[in-house]
Scaffold this motif. Sequence first.
Motif, PDB file in Angstrom:
ATOM      1  N   ALA B 174       0.839  -1.200   0.000  1.00 48.74           N
ATOM      2  CA  ALA B 174       0.000   0.000   0.000  1.00 48.74           C
ATOM      3  C   ALA B 174       0.871   1.245   0.000  1.00 48.74           C
ATOM      4  N   GLY B 175       1.945   1.197   0.768  1.00 47.93           N
ATOM      5  CA  GLY B 175       2.847   2.338   0.794  1.00 47.93           C
ATOM      6  C   GLY B 175       3.427   2.589  -0.593  1.00 47.93           C
ATOM      7  N   LEU B 176       3.715   1.501  -1.296  1.00 48.63           N
ATOM      8  CA  LEU B 176       4.318   1.622  -2.631  1.00 48.63           C
ATOM      9  C   LEU B 176       3.385   2.274  -3.640  1.00 48.63           C
ATOM     10  N   VAL B 177       2.071   2.060  -3.449  1.00 50.71           N
ATOM     11  CA  VAL B 177       1.168   2.698  -4.415  1.00 50.71           C
ATOM     12  C   VAL B 177       0.727   4.074  -3.943  1.00 50.71           C
ATOM     13  N   GLY B 178       1.375   4.587  -2.927  1.00 52.19           N
ATOM     14  CA  GLY B 178       1.119   5.968  -2.573  1.00 52.19           C
ATOM     15  C   GLY B 178       0.116   6.195  -1.460  1.00 52.19           C
ATOM     16  N   ILE B 179      -0.250   5.142  -0.742  1.00 53.42           N
ATOM     17  CA  ILE B 179      -1.174   5.338   0.373  1.00 53.42           C
ATOM     18  C   ILE B 179      -0.357   5.724   1.606  1.00 53.42           C
ATOM     19  N   ASP B 180      -0.812   6.769   2.271  1.00 62.02           N
ATOM     20  CA  ASP B 180      -0.134   7.169   3.502  1.00 62.02           C
ATOM     21  C   ASP B 180      -0.597   6.232   4.604  1.00 62.02           C
ATOM     22  N   VAL B 181       0.181   5.188   4.822  1.00 58.75           N
ATOM     23  CA  VAL B 181      -0.257   4.131   5.729  1.00 58.75           C
ATOM     24  C   VAL B 181      -0.375   4.642   7.160  1.00 58.75           C
ATOM     25  N   LYS B 182       0.606   5.438   7.579  1.00 57.24           N
ATOM     26  CA  LYS B 182       0.561   5.919   8.966  1.00 57.24           C
ATOM     27  C   LYS B 182      -0.705   6.715   9.216  1.00 57.24           C
ATOM     28  N   HIS B 183      -1.023   7.589   8.264  1.00 53.10           N
ATOM     29  CA  HIS B 183      -2.206   8.424   8.413  1.00 53.10           C
ATOM     30  C   HIS B 183      -3.459   7.564   8.416  1.00 53.10           C
ATOM     31  N   THR B 184      -3.507   6.587   7.510  1.00 50.58           N
ATOM     32  CA  THR B 184      -4.688   5.726   7.415  1.00 50.58           C
ATOM     33  C   THR B 184      -4.909   4.946   8.702  1.00 50.58           C
ATOM     34  N   PHE B 185      -3.829   4.346   9.218  1.00 49.72           N
ATOM     35  CA  PHE B 185      -3.980   3.580  10.458  1.00 49.72           C
ATOM     36  C   PHE B 185      -4.460   4.473  11.594  1.00 49.72           C
ATOM     37  N   ALA B 186      -3.892   5.676  11.656  1.00 43.83           N
ATOM     38  CA  ALA B 186      -4.291   6.576  12.735  1.00 43.83           C
ATOM     39  C   ALA B 186      -5.766   6.947  12.599  1.00 43.83           C
ATOM     40  N   MET B 187      -6.221   7.127  11.360  1.00 44.92           N
ATOM     41  CA  MET B 187      -7.636   7.428  11.154  1.00 44.92           C
ATOM     42  C   MET B 187      -8.497   6.264  11.623  1.00 44.92           C
ATOM     43  N   VAL B 188      -8.002   5.052  11.418  1.00 49.18           N
ATOM     44  CA  VAL B 188      -8.772   3.879  11.838  1.00 49.18           C
ATOM     45  C   VAL B 188      -8.974   3.891  13.346  1.00 49.18           C
ATOM     46  N   LEU B 189      -7.896   4.154  14.093  1.00 49.56           N
ATOM     47  CA  LEU B 189      -8.082   4.175  15.548  1.00 49.56           C
ATOM     48  C   LEU B 189      -8.975   5.332  15.956  1.00 49.56           C
ATOM     49  N   GLY B 190      -8.844   6.457  15.230  1.00 49.34           N
ATOM     50  CA  GLY B 190      -9.709   7.589  15.542  1.00 49.34           C
ATOM     51  C   GLY B 190     -11.166   7.208  15.359  1.00 49.34           C
ATOM     52  N   LEU B 191     -11.450   6.527  14.267  1.00 41.29           N
ATOM     53  CA  LEU B 191     -12.811   6.070  14.014  1.00 41.29           C
ATOM     54  C   LEU B 191     -13.267   5.106  15.095  1.00 41.29           C
ATOM     55  N   ALA B 192     -12.398   4.156  15.431  1.00 35.53           N
ATOM     56  CA  ALA B 192     -12.747   3.167  16.446  1.00 35.53           C
ATOM     57  C   ALA B 192     -13.016   3.833  17.788  1.00 35.53           C
ATOM     58  N   ALA B 193     -12.197   4.825  18.123  1.00 36.96           N
ATOM     59  CA  ALA B 193     -12.376   5.503  19.410  1.00 36.96           C
ATOM     60  C   ALA B 193     -13.686   6.282  19.422  1.00 36.96           C
ATOM     61  N   ALA B 194     -13.997   6.936  18.303  1.00 41.13           N
ATOM     62  CA  ALA B 194     -15.239   7.708  18.245  1.00 41.13           C
ATOM     63  C   ALA B 194     -16.440   6.783  18.418  1.00 41.13           C
ATOM     64  N   VAL B 195     -16.409   5.659  17.717  1.00 42.54           N
ATOM     65  CA  VAL B 195     -17.490   4.686  17.835  1.00 42.54           C
ATOM     66  C   VAL B 195     -17.571   4.158  19.266  1.00 42.54           C
ATOM     67  N   ALA B 196     -16.398   3.913  19.867  1.00 39.72           N
ATOM     68  CA  ALA B 196     -16.371   3.416  21.251  1.00 39.72           C
ATOM     69  C   ALA B 196     -16.969   4.443  22.199  1.00 39.72           C
ATOM     70  N   ALA B 197     -16.700   5.721  21.927  1.00 41.18           N
ATOM     71  CA  ALA B 197     -17.249   6.760  22.805  1.00 41.18           C
ATOM     72  C   ALA B 197     -18.773   6.705  22.789  1.00 41.18           C
ATOM     73  N   MET B 198     -19.326   6.557  21.611  1.00 40.76           N
ATOM     74  CA  MET B 198     -20.784   6.459  21.514  1.00 40.76           C
ATOM     75  C   MET B 198     -21.266   5.212  22.251  1.00 40.76           C
ATOM     76  N   GLY B 199     -20.553   4.117  22.052  1.00 41.35           N
ATOM     77  CA  GLY B 199     -20.918   2.881  22.752  1.00 41.35           C
ATOM     78  C   GLY B 199     -20.879   3.062  24.253  1.00 41.35           C
ATOM     79  N   GLY B 200     -19.847   3.741  24.729  1.00 42.32           N
ATOM     80  CA  GLY B 200     -19.721   3.977  26.158  1.00 42.32           C
ATOM     81  C   GLY B 200     -20.863   4.816  26.691  1.00 42.32           C
ATOM     82  N   ALA B 201     -21.245   5.832  25.918  1.00 40.22           N
ATOM     83  CA  ALA B 201     -22.356   6.680  26.348  1.00 40.22           C
ATOM     84  C   ALA B 201     -23.638   5.853  26.440  1.00 40.22           C
ATOM     85  N   LEU B 202     -23.848   4.968  25.473  1.00 38.56           N
ATOM     86  CA  LEU B 202     -25.038   4.111  25.513  1.00 38.56           C
ATOM     87  C   LEU B 202     -25.020   3.203  26.735  1.00 38.56           C
ATOM     88  N   LEU B 203     -23.812   2.720  27.059  1.00 36.17           N
ATOM     89  CA  LEU B 203     -23.675   1.880  28.254  1.00 36.17           C
ATOM     90  C   LEU B 203     -24.060   2.644  29.502  1.00 36.17           C
TER      91      LEU B 203
END
Lengths: 412, 285, 345
Positions: B174-203
């Motif tokens: 993926a890095g070879l075809v020009g995907i910023d892997v570090k940025h993408t992975f960080a976005m994934v955790l950001g997404l996961a954390a945001a979803v978790a926050a909503m889950g926590g609020a529901l809890l």
Amino acid sequence: MKLPKNRLMVAAALTVAAGFVLSGCASGGSGASTSASGGPIVIGSTLPLTGSLQAFGTSLQTGYRKAVDEVNAAGGLDVGGSKRQVTLDIQDNASDADKASSQARNLVLSDGAVALLGPATPQLTIPVSIAADQAQVPLISTITPLEAWKGGSSDGWKYAWDVFFDEDQMTDTQYQTADLVSTNKKVALFTDQEEDGVVMGGLWSSKASEFGYDIAYQAQFPVGNANFSSQVAEAKASGAEVVIAQVIPPDGIALLKEMKAQSYVPKLVFLEKAGNTGGYPKLSDGLAEGTLAANWFAKGMGLPDEDSFISEYASQLGGVNSDLGTVVYGYSIAKMLLDAISSAGSTDPDAINDAIAKISGDYPLGSVAFGDDHTSATVAVQTQWVGEDQVLVLDTQGKAANPIVTPTAGLQ
Amino acid sequence: MEVIVNGLLTGGLYAATALGLSVVFGTLRMVNLAHGELLMVGAYLTSVLVVALGGDPLLLAIPAALILGLLAYPLQRFVLTPVMVRNADAPVTATFGVSIALQSILLLVFTSNPRSLNAPYATAQLEVLGVGVRVSLLIATAIALAMVFGVHLLLTRTRFGSRVRAAANDADAAGLVGIDVKHTFAMVLGLAAAVAAMGGALLALSYSASPSGGMTWLVTAFTVVVIGGLGSVRGTLVGALLVGLVQTLASRFIGAQYSDVVVFGLLIAILLIRPEGLFTKARRA
Amino acid sequence: MRAKTSAVTNRGRAAVAGTFLQYGLPAALALVFVLLAGGLQRSFLNYGTELLILALIAMAWNLIGGFGGQFSLGHSVFVGIGGYTVAVLFDETGLPFPVVLLAAGVLSALAGVILGYPMLRLRGPYFAIGTLGIALAVTSWMLNWSFTKASQAYSLPARDMLRLPQQFQLAVVLAAAVLIIVTAIVKSPLGLRLVALRDDERGAASLGVRRVRTLLPVWAVSGFITGLTGALVAFQQGSLTPAFAFNPSWVLDAIVICVVGGSGTLYGPLVGAVLVFVLRQWTTDFSDWATLIEAVVVLLVVRLVPGGVWGVCESAVAAIRRRVRRGPPDRVASNRVEEEVMANV
């Protein structure tokens, strides 16, 4: 090449080992000698100042400190003719039994404590009591129900002492209180799988018929359970008008929410353990209003110095509640220990231990006299949450005190 | 019947709590031991906003989710991704460190008392198919469904999603075809954390939140994700419904004290029989 | 040529001396401490026992987790089984102390084999979750089992409890024995197969290394050691509850120690145990912040020093040796290769 590396390794290992051996051989802890000669007397305590049992730890700390500060302000503790200052050495065990046990040993072996004041709850007090017995240093504990504590030792405690209520008497109070109100005498029991949940659950079950009550439904669940949907449904279907629960504070909120959602409004809800959290009605957004809990201190109990403690601590603790009671009990056992050291006339642990056995008199928590099993029982009463305070509804004689608000206000 | 409906709706809530873990586990192949604490921090953030601004907790959970997501981005980018590269198991220890750090921060700031989110619908009940159900669970299930399908569409239909899947499959390529892997992975955790926050609020709305409560929910979330299958967000939904159902049934008919044994037994059974979970295409190891 | 030949001979002698030291040094140190135990300061004995318990669990975990590459989150189950075996055997039977100790280890190993065998097929995160699931399932079961008093405290009879010097002696002997056993396993053909499996499973398979057949004995030994440590914990604590004996904190501590010290190395767990223990003692005074400080330290180590402290030491020593030994340029490459091979044994 292997050889230089080996030499390096051997040299390092031998240096480290020699260092350990030398530090270990150094002659006896300085702390101990200070306590023996004429320096300050060290009393140690390992408390849950953080973690799930934080409220108990901080309140006990307040009580212990008050007693020690009082003695120091009066010039020190009178031991064998000379007045000596008392140092209170407190460590935080973060509500962890392993840490508590380890810190208890360290307080005696490294810091030179001549006596210990205990943490709260059997899960911490039992390991600390074992450490005290092993180190042969007296320990007085409280906020630990007596039967559970006694069960922690197979041959009986030698140096550990406990002052608190007896589960047997405590589990009478729910039924005695229920007798003050007219109900259909059907009880729904909710107990968790912690030590006290199991013990009290067993006692409530076996005593029901004695008082003329019927256990219409009984549920047991692991600590941390949040899903009470089927349990509450069944309890409601059984028609029980009295609910007795032994749960930790988060589970208590989950249980109350489920009861409200299913419109299950019993006449009486006893929320033990959770209900002993300061400010619980506020934490539960009002759901816990009107719930009852056994307590060890309340206004109108008739204890010595009741009013002075209330005026001194009620506002900072958010009301007259179990935290205030814990301060009173902490102060009392610290005072007991200091009195014992004084009457022993020395800081020898065995002398202090013998002096504790002879304690008999009134302290802010009530009258104290230790039995052969090293326990001294205080009387549990029942209180009901009214706003910020836990109001006395069943007194020490088992008779009505303030009127009970029924059905449970918070669930309506 | 009532037990079944309640079980499924509880499962819906579990789906909301487990989704964040599924995203991380599925794409980053990382065992995120801090997930339980992310749920709790989300609940506490929401609670702080409610106390400060007043208003509906679920609406305020959205900004809380954004805040947590923003905080998670640098965590992944600067701490976790570099660790991931070195060693397959080091991230577990790193996330464990994060978990302990978050727990102690919560304890320092909020003490050990539980917190609850309140709203009129938190303790209300509704009749559905002749069965009484908690409104809060209905809402949680609805939100979970929305989030699951939202994330699924995000991962399958958008450019971002293809970048994520490419980077997850083979980070070097993926890095070879020009995907910023570090940025993408960080976005994934950001997404996961945001979803978790909503889950926590529901809890916190249906039950409560406490600084040390994260571990229990972490375990439930793992059970859900493993049963549903690695890499399948829809599998997580089904896994959650199954776990909710099994737990409530066990609680009703065997006794709540054994419900944990049953759920873990289910987890172990799935791992032994079909480790990829129910919804991933079977892979020869 | 001649230089190389003599180097080989020197190397051979050095290797033998190295092996002798690796086995002899722990044994000698253990003997010294055992003999001195009666005369050492009690607080030292106390700290020492606690430190060695941490080191033992870490070494046991390191065997399967570090060398084996199988990240177990379930090792706490062995601590619990070992501890409860001791409690039950002392309570119900009159078996002598050594038998009870051995039984604790054997039962743990057995449980590990029965419960863990199906898990060994799994890899990476699946293995981690699977072992965690087993540990949690066993804990939930123990909470309900009246034979072991469910959630009530199960105490050891006072007469069977060890005094502090004896606890320390036992801890020292166990630690030395475990270090020797681990060293022996790692250097044996089994150890080589294990590491090969970890580093390149396909490659190892092509050489005939069978996965479960290699992992199972290592897993069993790891469980055995942890069970013995659980017994030691029971002797030290005197009273057990499922929440304490099966607490995930045992395995999590082991993991932190191995990561800080150096996972997959012989001495990493020991170094890690010392560092973590000292850190904890030092932060006792800032109770509120203690866990936060520890968490930050773990994160820093994981992020900046992935090989652990011992790993850094090893690389530093190797780098120094390379610089010292650097001969004519055309021999640099072969020297380096030879040294890397020798250094990693």
